[in-house]
Design an enzyme around this catalytic site. Structure first.
Site, short mmCIF file in Angstrom:
data_model
loop_
_atom_site.label_atom_id
_atom_site.label_comp_id
_atom_site.label_asym_id
_atom_site.label_seq_id
_atom_site.Cartn_x
_atom_site.Cartn_y
_atom_site.Cartn_z
N LEU A 1 0.83 -1.21 0.00
CA LEU A 1 0.00 0.00 0.00
C LEU A 1 0.87 1.26 0.00
O LEU A 1 0.56 2.24 -0.67
CB LEU A 1 -0.93 0.01 1.22
N LYS A 2 1.95 1.19 0.73
CA LYS A 2 2.88 2.34 0.77
C LYS A 2 3.38 2.63 -0.65
O LYS A 2 3.29 3.76 -1.13
CB LYS A 2 4.06 1.99 1.68
N ARG B 1 3.56 6.20 5.74
CA ARG B 1 4.75 6.09 6.59
C ARG B 1 4.61 4.95 7.59
O ARG B 1 3.64 4.84 8.33
CB ARG B 1 4.99 7.39 7.33
N CYS C 1 8.57 17.24 21.54
CA CYS C 1 8.07 17.96 20.38
C CYS C 1 6.55 17.98 20.26
O CYS C 1 6.00 17.38 19.37
CB CYS C 1 8.71 17.50 19.08
N HIS D 1 8.31 21.55 10.24
CA HIS D 1 7.50 20.56 9.52
C HIS D 1 7.06 21.07 8.16
O HIS D 1 6.44 20.36 7.38
CB HIS D 1 6.30 20.15 10.36
N1 GLN Z 1 17.45 14.99 18.05
C1 GLN Z 1 16.38 14.57 17.20
C2 GLN Z 1 16.46 15.30 15.88
O1 GLN Z 1 16.94 16.41 15.87
C3 GLN Z 1 15.03 14.83 17.83
C4 GLN Z 1 13.91 14.29 17.01
C5 GLN Z 1 12.55 14.36 17.67
O2 GLN Z 1 12.29 15.17 18.50
N2 GLN Z 1 11.63 13.52 17.26
O3 GLN Z 1 16.05 14.79 14.86
ZN ZN Z 2 11.04 17.17 18.09
#
Ligand code: GLN
Ligand code: ZN
Length: 759
Positions: A17-18, A517, A645, A696
């Site tokens: 599927l990917k 993904r 994050c 992002h």
């Molecule tokens: N140190 C990781 C990066 O910079 C942190 C990634 C994350 O927070 N998911 O990619």
């Molecule tokens: Zn992050």
């Protein structure tokens, strides 16, 4: 006693599927070919499940991207914007999921977030005031027709997300209404769907309401649940339609049970007995007075270990004794979406480990086994028993965690003074989160090493070149604290799990994370130990290339645990502590090699949060302990950073503060620093780097825009505590984007410093 399954992985055994979706997005195949591949996967899944001997097989659990987005499509919850621009529904669908950019069209992708406490991401439905719903997509009905042509020996059971979970997961586009008010518009559409299913001669329907496990539902939701399910129960019992209403990922809240008081015998509740079965007796007592059926989620749908039949049989027998066999159904605890499909392709896992494992397909055969055991085939039970015998092998000595192991020598204020004196960093020190672009070139390099096309020596020399280059680039734009760039890491967990003892990786253990993904979590099968340095070579090489400070980057114990399949023969926290001891040794080794700043990433800290609020404290007690165990070994002068994050931290700020990291970097750019109000109200003490731009997106933030955010942050927090950085790692971006964005970031910082010097 029937056997059913809540959902089957839909990515295809070879991630067909990917590939199909990505080919379609790149205009390499037509929608017709894409649909054919989807159909093939569905047919294979159904046939597999039929062969496993299931009585009821899920339908409509397949998805080209996400089942919550499918639900939005079914209910006609699609913004008009999208309707007008595309000829085919599938293109509207993908545009909503992924965004769409071409010529003058520029649609943003809809928001995506994690599905309860899993690493699966769904597309967040959006609601407007007085929104109307109506059946739009025919997917569910078409899949039933398809099913009936192929499968003869098992009953189809279409799966829908229940109306209240659907509303709960979505968000209001404006603040002038409450999404729960939409239930009056939504319920009639669900009823219409059910009626259409009845016309198709469907006898079983599954409605997923995982929110039933929350202990924090407000009265309005409870009232709505009552009203909705009373209505559905009535229609279904009048038409002899069986409903299985599922709760999962934790035990159903006892207080929520009375919603289903006096429901008819065609109504069944599914409960998760794997995650938590402490209230089973109470649930059985409730059911004893009722007519409803009970579906026992007895096989772990979230982990990859064989089922302990002795344990399961005990539970099933207890339920049968109370309610009688006819009222009992057995099933996995939740959809099997969260585990890999089939063990058959794993040829490199040692036999003593693979013998203990079961993927989706194997788990369904386990249901069969349980039924056979109940019917008297005791040899199956005996055979299973041997996998669960406690071996006499030398036991891991649990090192006692003493208070001094989880406490820094001095309090933050003293450390801060010492660090500032030693580092002499300017006001608003600038840094990044760790990774720099993982280009195709680097991935190819890794592949070549794996296929022995280049030697380890050649590989390492090339990685050194990348590090040298990254350092030059960081110096050029004048960042203050540099990183080595994480070029040697394929993935922030796998890099460490490959080097730690106690982990094994799979060849084909893919699990959908979002859309196309997939991730391949490693398996923790025994005691975790550090054998040797893991990162020291690269990080100290980087330090040898510059006079500036290098920040060494490690992955934290909670994240390593959360993004792995974890052994279930000891409590999670014991495994977390073992990982923490290992990371602690690495931290010490980095410090001994002259690294003065060390960042321990914990992006999964929030994801691990229990669904029931009453369990939060217990969770944070061990999660924070694990983090502190890994980080507290250093001298006062060594600065510990952590990175998380996500932006929703308001409700967990106290715990974040308890981590006692010298510096925390977080995502704030999307919320335009709103989040910092919480930190300021809380009077957060330690240093903090609120992300000043969103990594992002490929968009390059302007100097003014960043300066604005720096100034906003300066008003909310003491300026001596502020760091300036992007909001996450840069591995998914191009060098061009990275350099331009970071240049603007350092320029904005310079202006901010000048402004503060002259004021
Ligand atoms: N140190 C990781 C990066 O910079 C942190 C990634 C994350 O927070 N998911 O990619
Ligand atoms: Zn992050």
């Amino acid at each position: 006693m029937l056997k059913h399954n809540l959902g089957y992985p839909r990515i295809g055994i070879k991630r067909e599927l990917k590939k199909a979706c990505e080919d379609y997005w790149n205009n390499l195949i037509t929608s017709k070919s894409l649909f054919n591949i989807g159909k093939q996967i569905r047919i294979n899944n159904w046939k597999t499940q039929e062969n496993c001997g299931l009585d009821l097989i899920p339908c409509n659990d397949f998805s080209f991207y996400d089942h919550v987005l499918d639900m939005s499509f079914l209910l006609g919850n699609i913004s008009e914007l999208y309707y007008t621009q595309f000829k085919e529904d599938i293109d509207i669908y993908f545009a909503m999921a992924r965004g769409f950019q071409k010529n003058k069209f520029d649609f943003k992708a809809m928001e995506m977030t994690k599905w309860f406490n899993t690493n699966y991401h769904y597309i967040v439905p959006e609601f407007e005031k007085n929104q109307k719903f109506g059946i739009y997509s025919m997917k569910i009905f078409n899949e039933i027709d398809e099913y009936k042509k192929i499968i003869k020996n098992a009953i189809p059971k279409p799966v829908l997300i229940g109306p209240l979970t659907y509303l709960y997961l979505g968000k209001e586009k404006n603040t002038n209404f409450n999404k729960l008010d939409l239930i009056d518009n939504l319920l009639p559409v669900y009823i219409e769907i059910i009626q259409r299913l009845i016309k198709k001669n469907i006898k079983w329907i599954q409605l997923d309401e995982p929110i039933l496990v929350f202990d924090s539902l407000n009265d309005q939701i409870i009232e709505a649940l009552k009203y909705v399910y009373k209505t559905i129960n009535k229609i279904c019992s009048n038409n002899a339609i069986n409903i299985i209403l599922t709760s999962y990922f934790d035990s159903i809240e006892e207080n929520n049970l009375y919603i289903f008081k006096n429901f008819s015998s065609t109504f069944n509740l599914h409960i998760d007995l794997v995650e938590n079965n402490s209230n089973l007796t109470k649930i059985l007592d409730f059911f004893k007075e009722e007519k409803m059926g009970l579906s026992l989620g007895i096989i772990n749908g979230k982990n990859i270990w064989k089922n302990n039949y002795t344990h399961s049989i005990k539970i099933i027998e207890k339920a049968i004794l109370k309610l009688g066999k006819e009222r009992i159904i057995i099933a996995p605890s939740c959809s099997l979406l969260h585990i890999p499909i089939d063990l058959e392709f794993e040829d490199s896992i040692p036999i003593n480990i693979i013998n203990k494992m079961a993927f989706a397909k194997q788990k369904l055969y386990e249901l069969n086994d349980l039924e056979k055991i109940l019917n008297g085939q005791k040899e199956i039970l005996l055979n299973n028993f041997k996998y669960f015998e406690k071996k006499e092998k030398e036991k891991y000595i649990f090192k006692q965690i003493k208070k001094e192991n989880i406490t820094r020598t001095n309090a933050f204020q003293i450390r801060q003074t010492k660090q500032q004196k030693k580092f002499r960093l300017p006001l608003f020190p600038t840094t990044t989160i760790g990774s720099f672009p993982q280009t195709k070139e680097i991935r190819t390099l890794r592949k070549k090493l794996k296929n022995h096309e280049i030697s380890q020596h050649q590989y390492e020399e090339l990685i050194q070149q990348y590090i040298i280059d990254a350092i030059k680039k960081q110096e050029k734009i004048n960042l203050d604290v540099l990183v080595h760039g994480e070029f040697e890491r394929n993935d922030m967990v796998e890099f460490f799990s490959d080097k730690l003892q106690g982990f094994v990786s799979t060849k084909n253990g893919w699990v959908q994370s979002y859309g196309s993904r997939c991730v391949k979590p490693p398996v923790i099968y025994e005691d975790v130990k550090r054998v040797d340095d893991m990162t020291v070579k690269w990080i100290s090489f980087a330090q040898s290339q510059t006079k500036k400070l290098i920040k060494g980057i490690l992955t934290g114990p909670v994240t390593i645990l959360k993004w792995s399949f974890v052994r279930d023969d000891q409590p999670y926290y014991d495994t977390a502590y073992q990982i923490a001891w290992a990371i602690r040794e690495e931290v010490k080794s980095l410090e001994n090699s002259g690294i003065k700043i060390i960042q321990i990433d914990e992006p999964a800290l929030r994801e691990g949060l229990p669904l029931k609020k009453k369990n939060w404290k217990f969770y944070f007690d061990w999660a924070i302990k694990a983090f502190k165990l890994s980080s507290s070994i250093v001298k006062d002068e060594t600065q510990i950073h952590t990175h998380i994050c996500y932006s929703e931290v308001n409700d967990i700020l106290k715990y974040i503060s308890d981590l006692d990291a010298d510096v925390i970097t977080i995502e704030t750019s999307r919320s335009k620093m709103e989040l910092l109000n919480a930190f300021s109200n809380f009077a957060y003490q330690n240093e903090i780097g609120p992300g000043v731009y969103d990594i992002h997106s490929p968009r390059i933030p302007g100097v003014k825009e960043i300066l604005n955010l720096i100034n906003k942050a300066s008003k909310k927090l003491p300026i001596k505590n502020l760091w300036i950085n992007p909001d996450c790692g840069l591995k998914t971006r191009t060098w061009n984007e990275v350099m331009n964005s970071l240049k603007n970031m350092t320029t904005a910082t310079k202006i901010a410093r000048e402004q503060h010097a002259s004021s």
